[in-house]
Design a protein around this motif. Sequence first.
Motif, short mmCIF file in Angstrom:
data_model
loop_
_atom_site.label_atom_id
_atom_site.label_comp_id
_atom_site.label_asym_id
_atom_site.label_seq_id
_atom_site.Cartn_x
_atom_site.Cartn_y
_atom_site.Cartn_z
N ARG A 38 -1.88 0.69 -8.56
CA ARG A 38 -1.85 -0.44 -8.20
C ARG A 38 -1.21 -1.55 -9.52
O ARG A 38 -0.41 -2.10 -9.32
CB ARG A 38 -3.06 -1.25 -7.85
CG ARG A 38 -3.49 -0.73 -6.50
CD ARG A 38 -4.78 -1.49 -6.09
NE ARG A 38 -5.05 -1.09 -4.85
CZ ARG A 38 -6.34 -0.73 -4.17
NH1 ARG A 38 -7.46 -0.99 -5.24
NH2 ARG A 38 -6.36 -0.15 -3.21
N HIS A 74 0.86 -1.41 0.11
CA HIS A 74 0.16 0.18 -0.19
C HIS A 74 0.92 1.38 0.15
O HIS A 74 0.38 2.24 -0.64
CB HIS A 74 -0.82 -0.03 1.34
CG HIS A 74 -1.92 -1.04 1.14
ND1 HIS A 74 -2.90 -1.08 0.13
CD2 HIS A 74 -2.05 -2.14 1.81
CE1 HIS A 74 -3.65 -2.41 0.38
NE2 HIS A 74 -3.23 -2.97 1.38
N VAL A 98 2.18 1.79 -3.42
CA VAL A 98 1.04 2.08 -4.47
C VAL A 98 0.99 3.74 -4.35
O VAL A 98 0.83 4.23 -5.27
CB VAL A 98 -0.20 1.38 -3.95
CG1 VAL A 98 -1.35 1.89 -5.02
CG2 VAL A 98 -0.12 -0.10 -4.47
N TRP A 99 1.05 4.01 -2.98
CA TRP A 99 0.91 5.71 -2.70
C TRP A 99 2.24 6.32 -3.29
O TRP A 99 1.96 7.25 -3.98
CB TRP A 99 1.01 5.75 -1.08
CG TRP A 99 1.06 7.43 -0.97
CD1 TRP A 99 -0.07 8.07 -0.78
CD2 TRP A 99 2.04 8.06 -0.71
NE1 TRP A 99 0.09 9.19 -0.57
CE2 TRP A 99 1.82 9.50 -0.63
CE3 TRP A 99 3.42 7.95 -0.68
CZ2 TRP A 99 2.47 10.54 -0.36
CZ3 TRP A 99 4.39 8.98 -0.49
CH2 TRP A 99 3.66 10.29 -0.31
#
Length: 160
Positions: A71, A34, A37-38
């Motif tokens: 993603r 995550h 992805v950020w």
Amino acid sequence: MQLSHSIWLFHAILAIGLALWLTLAALNNLHAFHGAVWAIGNTMRMDPLRQDPTIQTPLLRRALTSLTLHRLSLLTVLTLQLLAAIAAWTGVALLLGASLTQALPWLNLALCAMAAFLLLMHLGGLWFGYWIAQESLQTTHLVLLLWTLGLFFLFNAQRT
């Protein structure tokens, strides 16, 4: 120590280092998916250009805010990283158990996959204007690509 043994040792150390680096890069992206992805989204949304002091550029029209695209971008890089790590460890096993000649196709495959994901990150960054506000990220991608090229020429020096 014989010259051929010292050259083999140098190749082995670099091949193991490559395999370890690729493995850690993939594991980091898996464990911190995550966050990665950020980070990709940060570049693709062009957020650094919008921070004070904001940089007005026509390139801002390229910004992509789709979490799905962020993603997919990471999954593409991660797939190439995993492929590269597997190929590198196969090359290491062949280098340690057989010869550089047998290991070389696998090490070259690892370096091809590594060059592919580094170029994807570098070219993607260029598309989203990261040279304007993320110079250190661009420099990192360039240095890693130079390392990839250096390893390729080192491993293939006797064949070129």
